[in-house]
Write a protein that holds these residues in place. Structure first.
Motif, short mmCIF file in Angstrom:
data_model
loop_
_atom_site.label_atom_id
_atom_site.label_comp_id
_atom_site.label_asym_id
_atom_site.label_seq_id
_atom_site.Cartn_x
_atom_site.Cartn_y
_atom_site.Cartn_z
N PRO A 163 0.34 20.12 12.62
CA PRO A 163 -0.50 19.87 13.80
C PRO A 163 -0.04 18.65 14.57
O PRO A 163 0.75 17.83 14.08
CB PRO A 163 -1.89 19.64 13.18
CG PRO A 163 -1.60 19.11 11.82
CD PRO A 163 -0.34 19.81 11.37
N GLU A 164 -0.51 18.56 15.80
CA GLU A 164 -0.23 17.40 16.66
C GLU A 164 -1.54 16.76 17.08
O GLU A 164 -2.54 17.46 17.28
CB GLU A 164 0.58 17.83 17.89
CG GLU A 164 1.95 18.41 17.56
CD GLU A 164 2.72 18.83 18.80
OE1 GLU A 164 2.14 18.73 19.91
OE2 GLU A 164 3.88 19.25 18.67
N ILE A 289 1.09 14.03 -1.84
CA ILE A 289 0.55 13.66 -0.53
C ILE A 289 1.28 12.42 -0.05
O ILE A 289 1.20 11.35 -0.66
CB ILE A 289 -0.96 13.40 -0.61
CG1 ILE A 289 -1.68 14.65 -1.12
CG2 ILE A 289 -1.50 12.98 0.75
CD1 ILE A 289 -3.18 14.48 -1.28
N GLU A 290 2.01 12.56 1.04
CA GLU A 290 2.68 11.43 1.71
C GLU A 290 1.76 10.98 2.83
O GLU A 290 1.49 11.74 3.76
CB GLU A 290 4.03 11.88 2.25
CG GLU A 290 4.97 12.42 1.18
CD GLU A 290 6.13 13.21 1.76
OE1 GLU A 290 6.28 13.23 3.00
OE2 GLU A 290 6.87 13.83 0.98
N ARG A 305 -1.74 9.58 9.12
CA ARG A 305 -0.70 10.58 9.38
C ARG A 305 -0.04 10.89 8.04
O ARG A 305 0.12 10.00 7.20
CB ARG A 305 0.33 10.06 10.37
CG ARG A 305 1.53 10.98 10.58
CD ARG A 305 2.57 10.29 11.45
NE ARG A 305 2.19 10.31 12.85
CZ ARG A 305 2.75 9.54 13.78
NH1 ARG A 305 3.65 8.63 13.42
NH2 ARG A 305 2.38 9.64 15.04
N GLY A 306 0.33 12.14 7.84
CA GLY A 306 0.97 12.43 6.57
C GLY A 306 1.36 13.89 6.41
O GLY A 306 1.33 14.68 7.36
N ARG A 307 1.69 14.21 5.18
CA ARG A 307 2.10 15.56 4.83
C ARG A 307 1.70 15.84 3.39
O ARG A 307 1.85 15.01 2.51
CB ARG A 307 3.62 15.72 4.98
CG ARG A 307 4.13 17.11 4.59
CD ARG A 307 5.61 17.24 4.85
NE ARG A 307 6.37 16.29 4.05
CZ ARG A 307 7.69 16.09 4.21
NH1 ARG A 307 8.35 16.73 5.15
NH2 ARG A 307 8.32 15.22 3.42
N ALA A 344 0.15 17.27 8.07
CA ALA A 344 0.83 18.55 7.93
C ALA A 344 0.65 19.09 6.51
O ALA A 344 0.41 18.33 5.58
CB ALA A 344 2.32 18.40 8.25
N VAL A 345 0.78 20.41 6.39
CA VAL A 345 0.64 21.06 5.08
C VAL A 345 1.81 22.01 4.88
O VAL A 345 2.13 22.81 5.77
CB VAL A 345 -0.68 21.85 4.98
CG1 VAL A 345 -0.73 22.64 3.68
CG2 VAL A 345 -1.88 20.91 5.07
#
Length: 784
Positions: A163-164, A289-290, A305-307, A344-345
């Motif tokens: 996503p943004e 999880i980053e 913010r992360g991934r 993000a995933v």
């Protein structure tokens, strides 16, 4: 309608189901024995990744007592449907046809007169597999030259969401950042009772007994895969010895055993052994999880913010194992005022057992990440981490509040629970230091919100948020209530009986509860996501209101009084202020059902009602802004853990534990305490002991010798305190409590270990489980 008797809500009512269970009168799946029943055993892949060149069952067919031996290409049933449109289709069959993707994947099934003969014959099945390179971690699966589990995809991503959010970008331009990577390794639920299925086909109708959390959805999926009408299938859930989300998955055996019963025209049973369970029942967690925070000058977080990257195993499961990743995104902001996030995933397939649900369903992982990051921000900015939490935690004046993910929190005691848990934690730590002043002791905290009674449509394509209840009076004034939720040891029968008795002014022992049978219970989605009390309670409240209105009219007619002058008494109705003028429910029921000539003019016979209830305000899909309020309501809790660490051995012992919890109006304090205690125990197991390692695609923990569960010796006394912030839009003001206990331990215990080892230079504990070898590596790393 007013009631003259004290409320049952909040009373310590003994569980109505326990006498039968503790006396050994329960009927679990393995207790289902039918005339002429035969037993099934499965042939499973010993390779993690291979092409299926052939499966020869001829020798097994010639073995004594064997009735059928069959492989994947011989099955005349379709694939399990892929119902979620935003992920790649897996198209898996109950028996592998052309490829195996994990050790334990079923290749063939043998049915014989008993389990021993079936197991012996299964060893005679000749399997020809062509080995393929295996990948058993996310990094290997995402490498440019990685072998592909599904070549048609072009890579190993089952899903990828990026996503943004311009507001997040702006915050990261304005403020400095602090980042961390947080990992919870693979584990499994390991309930006391493994899985099992019994099926019988008689009189053109299929009856299936299965150890599941969702009988109606098993029926729906069976009808789809077997090509039958749902009305021709009956699914019965006997007593279930623990589910924990793992039995919310529908497994290959649940399609195959019924198919075999139809083919053989005789009952077929399969009961999983513990080795099969650890190999093939869905695994859980395995999430990295980053996470980065844009941090203001005062340490508070302006944006995240992360991934999230999750190892989904082979992905061959329904529902898909990607759901916890999405839930983790929604739980990252916790009870904090964090205005923006963009996470993000990626769900990645590997040659491991498929991932699925387990108690907490992504919330322990998300809570672990944000709580560890908050501690890191405090350390790097020189701010007491507890003070930093106070700067961000929701206060009463903030409510209602919408989180950055879209969750609408309308009630709670976030700040109060946090402060009380900190008070308890400091007190418990001081007591332990007094007892053992030379020990390496530490205290840690975790605070979070838990979404309850969630819609699962976005991650299943089939489950939304409603459930149903039928209430029916008998002529003697007793009530039978049938509900669509399921029991698996969590006290559902007591909860349902209490709510019905409360609403109708009856003694609990006059209420009979029916659930777990698609022929006798109304359609329901089952028990998961701490939903049972919320959705069953809502349906019960609506149906009971219909019965109260009709009962009031009949009682008023019999008493020659106005309905407005009546109130519920214990067991019936009375004229307000005149206890001598009363009518019991038994008389009202007899008039409604047998002495119908005494009914008020224009009143129809009968005294029953059905209602379906869906909590208000839930989103079943993301809104245009990407946010989603997926849950009916949100509990809150703060955990405090006191641990002792032996630096020489690396052994961590949880010495004391406290939970301050708020699930709204409590139905039964005994049940809530039991749920929290059990969840904490499972959380301790996951953070300190349990792990499912792989090497070259081969599982290394396939018995309880290698998969270490905590015993009573590893679980401390657990202090629990309950606060009460009633849910304003939910009947009875209740919220769920089933998963709360397991969410806090990873973050609280990790911080406590870090605190205990700070004198040795250990900081930033970011991975679980904290086994003795892992703790020794932390100490050695700090010393070097």
């Amino acid at each position: 309608m007013q009631s003259a008797r004290p409320s049952l809500l909040g009373a310590r009512v003994p569980r109505v189901e326990d006498d039968r269970l503790v006396a050994g009168r329960g009927r679990f799946l393995a207790d289902v024995v039918l005339p002429g029943m035969v037993e099934a055993a499965f042939v499973r892949s010993e390779l993690p990744h291979a092409l299926v060149r052939g499966v020869d069952t001829s020798a097994a067919l010639e073995s004594d007592g064997v009735h059928v031996a069959i492989s994947g290409p011989e099955l005349g049933i379709g694939p399990v449907p892929d119902l979620v449109q935003w992920v790649r289709p897996v198209r898996h069959f109950p028996l592998a046809r052309d490829r195996v993707r994990y050790v334990g994947c079923p290749l063939a099934v043998v049915v014989a007169d008993d389990r021993y003969l079936a197991e012996d014959a299964a060893e005679l099945v000749d399997v020809d597999l062509e080995p393929l390179p295996a990948v058993d971690d996310v990094d290997a699966a995402l490498a440019p030259d990685a072998p592909l589990l599904y070549p048609e995809w072009g890579d190993n991503r089952l899903l990828s969401m990026a996503p943004e959010n311009p507001a997040v970008d702006e915050a990261f331009r304005r403020f400095p950042t602090i980042s961390g990577t947080y990992t919870i390794d693979r584990c499994t639920a390991a309930p006391m009772e493994p899985r099992g299925v019994v099926a019988e086909y008689r009189d053109d109708r299929l009856t299936v007994w299965t150890s599941t959390q969702a009988a109606h959805l098993v029926r729906t999926m069976l009808a789809d895969v077997l090509g039958m009408a749902e009305r021709d299938i009956r699914v019965i859930t006997p007593d279930v010895g623990g589910g924990f989300g793992q039995k919310n998955t529908i497994y290959p055996e649940e399609y195959l055993v019924p198919w075999l019963a139809m083919r053989l025209r005789r009952p077929v049973r399969w009961v999983e052994d513990r080795h099969e369970h650890l190999l093939t029942s869905c695994h859980a967690r395995d999430m990295r999880i980053e996470l980065s925070a844009a941090v203001r000058d005062d340490g508070t977080i302006a944006a995240l913010r992360g991934r999230i990257r999750t190892d989904l195993g082979s992905g061959e499961t329904f529902p898909g194992g990607f759901g916890p990743s999405v839930v983790a995104v929604g739980s990252l902001c916790g009870p904090y005022r964090i205005p923006h996030q963009c996470v993000a995933v990626e769900g990645v397939v590997t040659n491991k057992t498929p991932l699925g649900g387990y108690r907490g369903y992504g919330m322990p992982e998300g809570t672990f990440a944000i709580e560890r990051l908050v501690d890191k921000i405090g350390r790097e900015r020189g701010i007491d981490p507890l003070e930093l939490r106070r700067r961000m935690i929701l206060a009463p004046d903030d409510l209602p509040y919408e989180t950055a993910a879209g969750a609408r929190i309308d009630s709670g005691s976030h700040r109060e629970a946090f402060e009380r848990a900190v008070e308890l934690g400091e007190q418990l730590l001081a007591e332990e230091r007094q007892r053992t002043p030379d020990a390496h002791l530490g205290v840690g905290y975790a605070t979070y919100v838990e979404g309850v009674a969630a819609s699962a449509f976005a991650v299943t394509g089939i489950r939304s948020g409603q459930d149903s209840a039928d209430l029916r009076f008998d002529p003697d004034g007793g009530v039978t209530v049938a509900v669509g939720i399921s029991a698996m040891g969590q006290g559902s029968h007591t909860m349902v009986a209490t709510l019905v008795a409360e609403e109708l002014g009856l003694p609990i022992d006059q209420v009979r509860v029916v659930m777990g049978d698609t022929d006798t219970a109304p359609f329901g989605l089952g028990s998961f996501a701490s939903r049972s009390a919320v959705v069953a309670g809502g349906a019960i409240a609506q149906a009971a209101e219909v019965l109260r209105r009709k009962g009031t009219e009949i009682a008023a007619h019999l008493l020659e009084a106005s309905p407005d002058d009546l109130e519920l008494a214990d067991g019936g109705f009375q004229v307000r202020g005149s206890p001598g003028s009363s009518v019991p429910w038994s008389q009202v029921a007899r008039v409604a059902l047998t002495r119908t000539f005494e009914l008020p003019p224009g009143t129809d016979p009968g005294l029953d009602a059905r209602a379906s209830y869906e909590p208000p305000g839930m989103d079943h899909a993301p809104r245009p802004d990407g946010k989603m309020n997926a849950s009916a309501n949100y509990t809150n809790s703060t955990h405090a853990a006191v641990v002792e660490v032996d630096p020489g051995t690396g052994v961590v012992r949880v010495r004391r534990y406290a939970v301050v919890h708020d699930c709204g109006h409590i139905i039964n304090p005994l049940t809530v305490a039991g749920q929290i205690h059990g969840g904490v125990a499972q959380g301790i197991g996951g953070v300190l002991h349990e792990q499912l390692p792989y090497e070259d695609g081969q599982p290394l923990a396939t018995t309880f010798v290698d998969y270490v569960l905590p015993t009573a010796c590893e679980i401390p006394d657990i202090t629990t305190e309950e606060l009460c912030s009633p849910a304003p839009e939910i009947p009875f003001g209740i919220k769920g409590a089933g998963e709360a206990g397991i969410i806090g331990p990873p973050a609280a215990i990790a911080r406590a270990v870090e605190h205990a080892l700070e004198p040795l230079g250990v900081a930033d504990v970011d991975t679980t489980p904290l086994t003795p070898s892992a703790v020794r590596r932390l100490i050695e790393g700090a010393r070097s």
